[in-house]
Scaffold this active site. Structure first.
Site, short mmCIF file in Angstrom:
data_model
loop_
_atom_site.label_atom_id
_atom_site.label_comp_id
_atom_site.label_asym_id
_atom_site.label_seq_id
_atom_site.Cartn_x
_atom_site.Cartn_y
_atom_site.Cartn_z
N HIS A 123 15.46 46.33 30.95
CA HIS A 123 15.37 45.47 29.68
C HIS A 123 13.80 45.56 29.59
O HIS A 123 12.95 45.12 30.72
CB HIS A 123 15.98 44.27 29.67
N ASP A 200 16.95 40.25 37.81
CA ASP A 200 17.10 40.08 36.45
C ASP A 200 18.59 39.93 36.29
O ASP A 200 19.36 40.86 36.11
CB ASP A 200 16.47 40.99 35.47
N GLN A 203 22.66 39.59 32.76
CA GLN A 203 23.95 40.23 32.44
C GLN A 203 24.98 40.24 33.36
O GLN A 203 25.91 40.68 33.40
CB GLN A 203 23.95 41.84 31.94
N LYS A 226 23.47 33.51 26.88
CA LYS A 226 24.44 34.59 27.22
C LYS A 226 25.40 34.04 28.32
O LYS A 226 26.56 35.02 28.51
CB LYS A 226 23.69 36.05 28.03
N CYS A 364 16.56 47.12 23.55
CA CYS A 364 15.39 46.99 24.39
C CYS A 364 15.40 47.37 25.50
O CYS A 364 15.06 46.79 26.73
CB CYS A 364 15.27 45.22 24.49
N1 PLP Z 1 17.40 41.07 30.92
C1 PLP Z 1 18.43 41.68 30.40
C2 PLP Z 1 19.07 42.68 31.42
C3 PLP Z 1 19.15 41.43 29.10
O1 PLP Z 1 19.99 41.94 28.63
C4 PLP Z 1 18.36 40.63 28.11
C5 PLP Z 1 18.67 40.20 26.88
O2 PLP Z 1 19.48 41.05 26.18
C6 PLP Z 1 17.00 40.03 28.65
C7 PLP Z 1 16.67 40.28 29.89
C8 PLP Z 1 16.26 38.99 27.77
O3 PLP Z 1 16.94 37.80 27.79
P1 PLP Z 1 16.44 36.85 26.99
O4 PLP Z 1 16.18 37.43 25.51
O5 PLP Z 1 17.48 35.67 26.91
O6 PLP Z 1 15.07 36.01 27.59
#
Ligand code: PLP
Length: 406
Positions: A123, A200, A203, A226, A364
């Site tokens: 992401h 990260d 998900q 999430k 993203c």
């Molecule tokens: N990393 C992953 C894999 C994501 O799917 C997302 C959000 O969709 C993020 C990071 C960013 O999360 P946040 O917007 O809650 O900071």
């Protein structure tokens, strides 16, 4: 507990809403999950019964809020099985957790010419903070690619890692491909060469049991919103010995021990990384979503969601011209696809008119789109409250749209 879908759905009032007069079907859970009554009621209770700023005041309301805030830290510690409570830092979200580590780890451990390895399926929020750090520190970014199924080519790690490699950063589960990455294996390879690993988990934690000690990753990040919790709260787990060594991220109240114009000393963990008033109400309410995950059982919801996945994939396969992006053997709760000759935005827009919320676009994750040479995909993603019947409705709607647009 037996998986009682009716009880679970009754916790989420928004699922009874109508969209354009149609029953609301929500398949955009990877972007953010809906909030259960338990969380909504907790937020109200805090404001009605015991709100005060935490940690510093000497009065009843602040003491009670502080105790509850710190209890949630312990809940998170237990949820991910961290060794110590101080290894759990509250942030604004996964994005801020990545930025924190990219900055503070970078300041301490990254020198000119050092290397950071980023997986190709990240992401943007797990790419850009590292690029900013690399620019500041004159470091180099290397990419760990994925294959056509959407599986990381971890066989390439050995040649990618050099004596200059400091850290590998990788998603536990891809938000586009749904791939569950072999974190334990990546950590094993990295640690053999004294390389740290940032995971990260944005998900992952809402779909499978995560045990940070078992994974042995050095950092693990995720977002409350999430995970059925409120917006504006994130978690950063880090090993104590690393966090202790790292520079503070932001300066302000709470993160200091003593301040004077001749020099400032910093607070201990976790407060060193929690400058200013945190999102008190939402952190406390996040505790209610962790309670719910406990009540339902992460293993139970994982097997429920896997059944939904299996059903959705087999039904989607029957649609002519449909191509999946991400067909890893080990995958979870996210399905990305396109249908030949139809733009993903058109599918998303028409599904919306039928009451079905999906996500379209690059999610993203531009490098994933570049890998396949596409602009975007349609993405559906599941949560504990979705049903097979909703998938059948969605497939019916999708077939109608295909017939109309082809
Ligand atoms: N990393 C992953 C894999 C994501 O799917 C997302 C959000 O969709 C993020 C990071 C960013 O999360 P946040 O917007 O809650 O900071």
């Amino acid at each position: 507990m037996e998986y009682n879908i009716n009880t679970i759905r009754s916790y989420f009032p928004i699922l009874n809403e109508k969209v354009y007069g149609k029953p609301f079907i929500y398949f955009d859970n990877a972007a953010s999950t809906q909030k259960p009554l338990q969380v909504l009621e907790a937020e109200k209770r805090i404001h009605n019964e015991y709100y005060g700023n935490i940690h510093r005041a000497a009065h009843y309301m602040a003491d009670k809020a502080t105790a509850d805030f710190e209890n949630v830290r312990q809940q998170v510690q237990e949820f991910i099985n961290a060794v110590a409570k101080e290894e759990v830092i509250f942030t604004k979200g996964t994005t801020e957790s990545v930025n924190l580590v990219a900055f503070s780890y970078g300041e301490k451990y990254v020198q000119v010419g050092d290397e950071i390895i980023i997986s190709e399926m990240e992401h943007h929020s797990n790419i850009v903070p590292w690029q900013l750090m690399a620019k500041r520190k004159n470091a180099t970014i290397k990419i760990l690619p994925f294959n056509e199924q959407g599986e990381l080519e971890i066989g390439k790690l050995d040649e990618l890692i050099t004596t200059k490699t400091r850290l590998i950063t990788v998603a536990h589960i891809s938000n586009v491909l749904g791939t569950i990455n072999p974190i334990k294996e990546i950590v094993r390879i990295a640690h053999k060469k004294n390389v740290h690993v940032f995971v990260d988990g944005a998900q992952a934690v809402q779909h499978q049991k995560v045990d940070v000690q078992e994974l042995d990753a050095d950092f693990y990040a995720f977002s409350a919103h999430k995970t059925y919790g409120p917006n504006g709260v994130g978690i950063l787990y880090g090993k104590k010995e690393l966090l202790n060594e790292m520079s503070p991220y932001q300066g302000g109240g709470e993160m200091i021990s003593e301040v004077s114009f001749s020099g400032t000393t910093f607070n201990e963990l976790p407060y060193k990384f929690e400058a200013g008033t945190p999102n008190i109400t939402s952190v406390i309410a996040f505790g209610a979503s962790l309670d719910l995950l406990d009540e339902v059982g992460v293993d139970n919801l994982a097997s429920w969601e896997n059944k939904l996945m299996g059903f959705a994939v087999s039904e989607l396969k029957k649609i002519e011209g449909l191509r999946f992006y991400g067909e890893a053997e080990n995958r979870s709760s996210v399905i990305s696809f396109n249908i030949e000759g139809i733009h993903s935005y058109d599918i998303g827009m028409l599904l919306d008119k039928l009451g079905i919320a999906v996500r379209t676009g690059h999610h993203c994750a531009d490098p994933v789109m570049q890998h396949y040479g596409i602009q975007g995909t349609v993405r559906i993603s599941f949560a504990m409250y979705n049903t097979k019947d909703e998938i059948s409705q969605f497939i019916k709607a999708l077939k109608k749209i295909v017939a109309m647009l082809k």
